[in-house]
Design a protein around this motif. Structure first.
Motif, short mmCIF file in Angstrom:
data_model
loop_
_atom_site.label_atom_id
_atom_site.label_comp_id
_atom_site.label_asym_id
_atom_site.label_seq_id
_atom_site.Cartn_x
_atom_site.Cartn_y
_atom_site.Cartn_z
N MET A 100 0.82 -1.20 0.00
CA MET A 100 0.00 0.00 0.00
C MET A 100 0.86 1.26 0.00
O MET A 100 0.65 2.14 -0.80
CB MET A 100 -0.92 -0.03 1.22
N TYR A 101 1.84 1.35 0.89
CA TYR A 101 2.71 2.52 0.94
C TYR A 101 3.93 2.30 0.07
O TYR A 101 4.35 1.17 -0.15
CB TYR A 101 3.18 2.79 2.38
N VAL A 102 4.49 3.38 -0.42
CA VAL A 102 5.77 3.33 -1.13
C VAL A 102 6.80 4.07 -0.28
O VAL A 102 6.44 4.91 0.54
CB VAL A 102 5.65 3.96 -2.54
N PRO A 103 8.08 3.76 -0.45
CA PRO A 103 9.09 4.43 0.36
C PRO A 103 9.08 5.94 0.13
O PRO A 103 9.04 6.40 -1.01
CB PRO A 103 10.41 3.83 -0.13
N GLY A 104 9.10 6.68 1.19
CA GLY A 104 9.18 8.13 1.11
C GLY A 104 8.27 8.82 2.08
O GLY A 104 7.31 8.24 2.59
N VAL A 105 8.62 10.07 2.36
CA VAL A 105 7.81 10.90 3.25
C VAL A 105 7.99 12.35 2.83
O VAL A 105 9.07 12.76 2.42
CB VAL A 105 8.20 10.69 4.74
N THR A 106 6.90 13.10 2.90
CA THR A 106 6.94 14.54 2.66
C THR A 106 6.32 15.22 3.87
O THR A 106 5.22 14.85 4.29
CB THR A 106 6.14 14.92 1.40
N VAL A 107 7.04 16.17 4.44
CA VAL A 107 6.47 16.99 5.51
C VAL A 107 6.21 18.37 4.93
O VAL A 107 6.89 18.80 3.99
CB VAL A 107 7.40 17.06 6.75
N TRP A 108 5.21 19.07 5.47
CA TRP A 108 4.78 20.34 4.89
C TRP A 108 4.67 21.38 5.97
O TRP A 108 4.15 21.11 7.05
CB TRP A 108 3.43 20.15 4.20
#
Length: 120
Positions: free
Chosen positions: A1-9
Motif C-alpha cells: 500500500m505505501y511506497v518508500p518516502g515521506v513529505t512533511v509540509w
C-alpha cells in the motif's frame, strides 16, 4: 500500500527567505518552486524525504521536530552555526543511545540533528 518516502509540509511567511535557508544554509536541493502560488519543495539528503512549504499570512511554528541524522553532531552544529542557523540549547546526550541538537528555521519551526550512539 505505501511506497518508500515521506513529505512533511510547513506554512511559511516568505517563500524566498525559506528557500534560501533550506538550500543555502542546510544544503538541500530545490525540487519545485512556484513563486506565483507561493509553493516550494526541497529534497533533503535522506532518500525519498521531501519538505514542502506554502506561503501563508499567519504561521504557527511547528514544535514537533523533523530529525536529520548526522555522522558527527558537534561538527554539524558548528558548521550550521557558522552558516547562521539558530540552535536552541546545547547538544543533548541520551547515554548509549543518541545525541540531539535542536534548531529552528526562519519561521520558528523546530528541527533536530541526531547522532546515533548505538546500532539500530
Amino acid at each position: 500500500m505505501y511506497v518508500p518516502g515521506v513529505t512533511v509540509w510547513y506554512s511559511v511567511k516568505n517563500i524566498d527567505h525559506t528557500l534560501a535557508f533550506y538550500t543555502e544554509k542546510l544544503g538541500f536541493e530545490l525540487l519545485y518552486h512556484d513563486q506565483e502560488s507561493g509553493i516550494t519543495m526541497v529534497k533533503t539528503n535522506t532518500e525519498n524525504c521531501l519538505i514542502g512549504f506554502s506561503e501563508a499570512d499567519s504561521v504557527v511554528p511547528s514544535t514537533s521536530s523533523t530529525v536529520f541524522d548526522v555522522e558527527n553532531i558537534e561538527l554539524a552544529v558548528d558548521k550550521l552555526k557558522k552558516d547562521g542557523v539558530t540552535f536552541i540549547g546545547d547538544i543533548e546526550v541520551i547515554p548509549d543511545f543518541v545525541k540531539l541538537a535542536t534548531f529552528i528555521d526562519p519561521d520558528g519551526h523546530s528541527f533536530m540533528l541526531s547522532e546515533q550512539l548505538t546500532e539500530l
